[in-house]
Each structure stands twice: as C-alpha cells, then as structure tokens.
Design a protein around this motif. Structure first.
Motif, PDB file in Angstrom:
ATOM      1  N   LEU A  58       0.983  -1.279  -0.257  1.00  0.00           N
ATOM      2  CA  LEU A  58       0.106   0.247  -0.119  1.00  0.00           C
ATOM      3  C   LEU A  58       0.895   1.220   0.046  1.00  0.00           C
ATOM      4  N   THR A  59       0.141   2.459  -0.289  1.00  0.00           N
ATOM      5  CA  THR A  59       1.395   3.746   0.227  1.00  0.00           C
ATOM      6  C   THR A  59       0.691   4.670   1.454  1.00  0.00           C
ATOM      7  N   MET A  60       1.000   5.608   1.665  1.00  0.00           N
ATOM      8  CA  MET A  60       1.187   6.189   2.579  1.00  0.00           C
ATOM      9  C   MET A  60      -0.021   6.834   3.242  1.00  0.00           C
ATOM     10  N   LYS A  61      -0.443   7.517   1.600  1.00  0.00           N
ATOM     11  CA  LYS A  61      -2.036   7.501   1.701  1.00  0.00           C
ATOM     12  C   LYS A  61      -3.200   7.073   2.089  1.00  0.00           C
ATOM     13  N   ASP A  62      -3.036   5.558   1.684  1.00  0.00           N
ATOM     14  CA  ASP A  62      -3.746   4.266   2.172  1.00  0.00           C
ATOM     15  C   ASP A  62      -4.164   4.370   3.450  1.00  0.00           C
ATOM     16  N   LEU A 236       9.600   5.655   2.206  1.00  0.00           N
ATOM     17  CA  LEU A 236       9.865   7.051   1.018  1.00  0.00           C
ATOM     18  C   LEU A 236      10.245   6.838   0.320  1.00  0.00           C
ATOM     19  N   ASP A 237      11.985   6.732  -0.233  1.00  0.00           N
ATOM     20  CA  ASP A 237      12.707   6.204  -1.605  1.00  0.00           C
ATOM     21  C   ASP A 237      12.166   5.347  -1.504  1.00  0.00           C
ATOM     22  N   THR A 238      12.029   4.944  -2.915  1.00  0.00           N
ATOM     23  CA  THR A 238      12.311   3.470  -3.565  1.00  0.00           C
ATOM     24  C   THR A 238      12.713   3.995  -5.165  1.00  0.00           C
ATOM     25  N   SER A 239      13.632   4.936  -5.355  1.00  0.00           N
ATOM     26  CA  SER A 239      14.141   5.383  -6.873  1.00  0.00           C
ATOM     27  C   SER A 239      15.985   4.413  -7.070  1.00  0.00           C
ATOM     28  N   SER A 243      13.007  -2.143 -11.126  1.00  0.00           N
ATOM     29  CA  SER A 243      11.448  -1.932 -11.478  1.00  0.00           C
ATOM     30  C   SER A 243      10.433  -3.495 -11.425  1.00  0.00           C
ATOM     31  N   SER A 244      11.333  -4.223 -11.628  1.00  0.00           N
ATOM     32  CA  SER A 244      10.030  -5.739 -11.420  1.00  0.00           C
ATOM     33  C   SER A 244       9.947  -5.424  -9.459  1.00  0.00           C
ATOM     34  N   HIS A 245      10.310  -4.631  -9.007  1.00  0.00           N
ATOM     35  CA  HIS A 245       9.995  -5.151  -7.143  1.00  0.00           C
ATOM     36  C   HIS A 245       8.054  -5.264  -7.750  1.00  0.00           C
ATOM     37  N   PRO A 246       7.694  -6.741  -7.052  1.00  0.00           N
ATOM     38  CA  PRO A 246       6.410  -6.690  -7.394  1.00  0.00           C
ATOM     39  C   PRO A 246       5.704  -5.331  -7.077  1.00  0.00           C
ATOM     40  N   SER A 247       6.097  -4.751  -5.576  1.00  0.00           N
ATOM     41  CA  SER A 247       5.093  -4.223  -5.258  1.00  0.00           C
ATOM     42  C   SER A 247       4.571  -3.065  -6.359  1.00  0.00           C
ATOM     43  N   PHE A 248       5.173  -2.841  -7.182  1.00  0.00           N
ATOM     44  CA  PHE A 248       5.054  -1.829  -8.335  1.00  0.00           C
ATOM     45  C   PHE A 248       4.134  -2.315  -9.202  1.00  0.00           C
ATOM     46  N   GLN A 249       4.005  -3.707  -9.360  1.00  0.00           N
ATOM     47  CA  GLN A 249       2.786  -3.838  -9.953  1.00  0.00           C
ATOM     48  C   GLN A 249       1.713  -4.240  -9.277  1.00  0.00           C
ATOM     49  N   VAL A 250       1.447  -4.263  -8.231  1.00  0.00           N
ATOM     50  CA  VAL A 250      -0.142  -4.127  -7.082  1.00  0.00           C
ATOM     51  C   VAL A 250      -0.140  -3.284  -7.353  1.00  0.00           C
ATOM     52  N   LEU A 251       0.804  -2.149  -7.331  1.00  0.00           N
ATOM     53  CA  LEU A 251       0.372  -0.358  -6.985  1.00  0.00           C
ATOM     54  C   LEU A 251       0.164   0.432  -7.841  1.00  0.00           C
ATOM     55  N   ALA A 252       0.673   0.089  -9.667  1.00  0.00           N
ATOM     56  CA  ALA A 252       0.798   0.566 -10.148  1.00  0.00           C
ATOM     57  C   ALA A 252       1.823   1.973 -10.084  1.00  0.00           C
ATOM     58  N   VAL A 260       6.037   3.408  -0.715  1.00  0.00           N
ATOM     59  CA  VAL A 260       5.687   2.011  -0.752  1.00  0.00           C
ATOM     60  C   VAL A 260       5.994   1.056   0.778  1.00  0.00           C
ATOM     61  N   CYS A 261       4.761   0.893   1.475  1.00  0.00           N
ATOM     62  CA  CYS A 261       4.410   0.276   2.228  1.00  0.00           C
ATOM     63  C   CYS A 261       4.045  -1.060   2.393  1.00  0.00           C
ATOM     64  N   HIS A 262       4.601  -1.574   3.419  1.00  0.00           N
ATOM     65  CA  HIS A 262       4.195  -3.435   3.117  1.00  0.00           C
ATOM     66  C   HIS A 262       3.658  -3.600   4.798  1.00  0.00           C
ATOM     67  N   PHE A 263       2.539  -4.862   4.753  1.00  0.00           N
ATOM     68  CA  PHE A 263       2.121  -5.132   5.981  1.00  0.00           C
ATOM     69  C   PHE A 263       3.357  -6.390   6.538  1.00  0.00           C
ATOM     70  N   PHE A 264       3.497  -6.949   7.596  1.00  0.00           N
ATOM     71  CA  PHE A 264       4.300  -7.397   8.054  1.00  0.00           C
ATOM     72  C   PHE A 264       3.633  -8.479   8.693  1.00  0.00           C
TER      73      PHE A 264
END
Length: 285
Positions: A58-62, A236-239, A243-252, A260-264
């Motif tokens: 998820l993102t911080m906005k979520d 906060l910095d994913t630069s 680009s193949s990290h799965p978070s980018f696919q999920v969050l578009a 990029v945030c993630h639940f543990f």
C-alpha cells in the motif's frame, strides 16, 4: 557485569522471549512455502490477475481510518516450521549457493524437488548485492541476528522487537480488512527488518536502509471479524528499487514516484531502538 555485556544479555533475552511468543501464537515459514488456504479470490476486484500473496502493499495515502482493502496474512503451522539453530551448529554448515549440491545431499532433498528450489532461491537472495543505501545479512541463529541488529542500532543501546499480532484465531489467509481508529507511528530513527526465508532450519533475511522509513502500528478488522494489530513499514524513497519489484505491479507505480508500504506477517520482526514511544494518533496526508 559490564554495561555493554548486560545490555547484550538483556537484548538476547528480549529477542528469545519474543520469538517464543511468535511461535506459540503465529506461524513460521515452511520450506515448501506453505499452502494458500481459504483465499477469497472474489475480493481481488481489479487485482484479479495478481497473486493474492502479493496483496500486502500500500502507499502512505492508504493509511487512514476506514480504509478497506484486501490483505494477505499467511497462516502456517508452527509445529512444522524450521527453528533457528544454535550459532555453533549453524556455523558448522556451509551457507552458500556454491555448496548447494552438498547441502541437498546432507538434508536428503532431490535436486529437482520443491525443497531444493526453495533452498536455491533463499541462498541466491542472501548472496545478491544490496541496493544502494542498504545493508543486508541472512541470520541463521539468534546470536547472528542479534549481532546484526545491534551493529545497526548500536551495540550499547537497547532495542524493541515489533511484530504483527493476531488477536483472534482464524484459518482465513486472505480477505478484506478495515483500518480502525488509533493508527500509530512508532518512533524509529533506525530500523532493522528481518523476514523469514524457506530453508531446512531457521533463516531470517535482515536488512536496513539509510533512506527514510516509517513504522506504523495499524489495527485491522477483517470482514469475518478477525482482529489484527498489524505492523506496517513505509519506504519513502524507492528510486533505487528494481522496476520488477512486485510492489510496483500491485500499486501500479514506478520506482521513485511513490512511497511503498507493506504489511508484515506475524513471523517477521522489526528491531527499533528502545525509545519513548509516541501515543499520538495518525492521519495520512
């Protein structure tokens, strides 16, 4: 006893007790990756083509009270999950991709088995180069995990171990959850995250990043009434991420364009310095 030695002993005891609690109340990671049982695929909505086990991003906005979203929390059997070995025993075996054939023979796994593939993936991940600004280490014992955490947080400082806690017992792994009141940002000037890896004995992939990160405690309620006190880490910095990290696919989103945030999962650990924790609520921007 010297203060640094006393802190080391206290920190070791804290970590040991925390791991015992996790083993009793949650589930470790099995070598075959476990089974994804009781998944409600109809809740995928526009994520119908994404592996449900990736629905942790998820993102911080979520991060806001009332937010409802599908989340995957693995449910694994603690009685069959690999345990961390004593340091002397773990150090007596090679832990390298080069020695994989020898290790497979030692543990009795066929080269084309699912267990062999899991071991290969873990060793490959552990030997991969860290991204810019990251320090990483695969811990094969309690001692080595503690040593790494203290090398990042400070050898003479105490630490807290944070993890997701399931308040109710349930066999449901994947469902919609709603964020409840009292989302808290945890004070974490430094942080070490440790993730379980599939292997014949306990292995934790631990890493720390110099880029800015935030840690949150997020109370959740599932559609079936499940209650979870979930830990969320936001980068906060994913630069520098691939680009193949799965978070980018999920969050578009693309690298560097969004947090990029993630639940543990409950069997993953977050080490933070022992400081006075803020009890103020949180509302996302």
């Amino acid at each position: 006893m010297h203060s640094s030695s006393r802190n080391m002993a206290e920190n070791f005891l804290i970590l040991l007790l925390h791991l015992l609690v996790i083993m009793c109340s949650s589930h470790g990671r099995e070598l075959d990756g476990g089974t994804k049982n009781n998944m409600n695929h109809h809740m995928m909505n526009n994520h119908h083509d994404i592996d449900p086990s990736l629905m942790v991003f998820l993102t911080m906005k979520d991060l806001k009270v009332g937010q409802r979203m599908p989340i995957y929390f693995p449910k694994r059997d603690p009685s069959t999950s690999p345990k961390l070995w004593p340091k002397q025993e773990a150090d007596s075996l090679p832990f390298s991709l080069e020695k994989l054939p020898q290790l497979l023979q030692l543990f009795g796994f066929a080269r084309d088995s699912a267990q062999a593939k899991a071991m290969e993936d873990t060793l490959r991940e552990c030997e991969s180069k860290p991204i810019k600004g990251e320090v990483k280490f695969c811990a094969t014992s309690l001692d080595s995990m503690l040593d790494f955490a203290q090398s990042i947080l400070g050898k003479d400082s105490g630490f807290r171990v944070l993890s997701t806690s399931h308040k109710t017992k349930s066999s449901v792994s994947f469902q919609n959850y709603t964020m409840l009141e009292d989302i808290k940002e945890m004070e974490a000037p430094k942080m070490v995250a440790c993730h379980t890896m599939p292997y014949p004995y306990g292995v934790f992939y631990c890493h720390s990043q110099t880029t800015q990160n935030k840690v949150y405690s997020v109370p959740l309620e599932g559609d079936n009434g499940d209650k979870v006190e979930a830990m969320v880490v936001c980068h906060l910095d994913t630069s520098q991420w691939g680009s193949s990290h799965p978070s980018f696919q999920v969050l578009a989103v693309k690298p560097g364009t969004s947090s990029v945030c993630h639940f543990f999962p409950a069997d993953n650990l977050i080490f933070v310095p022992k400081v006075l924790q803020s009890h103020a609520g949180f509302s996302a921007m």
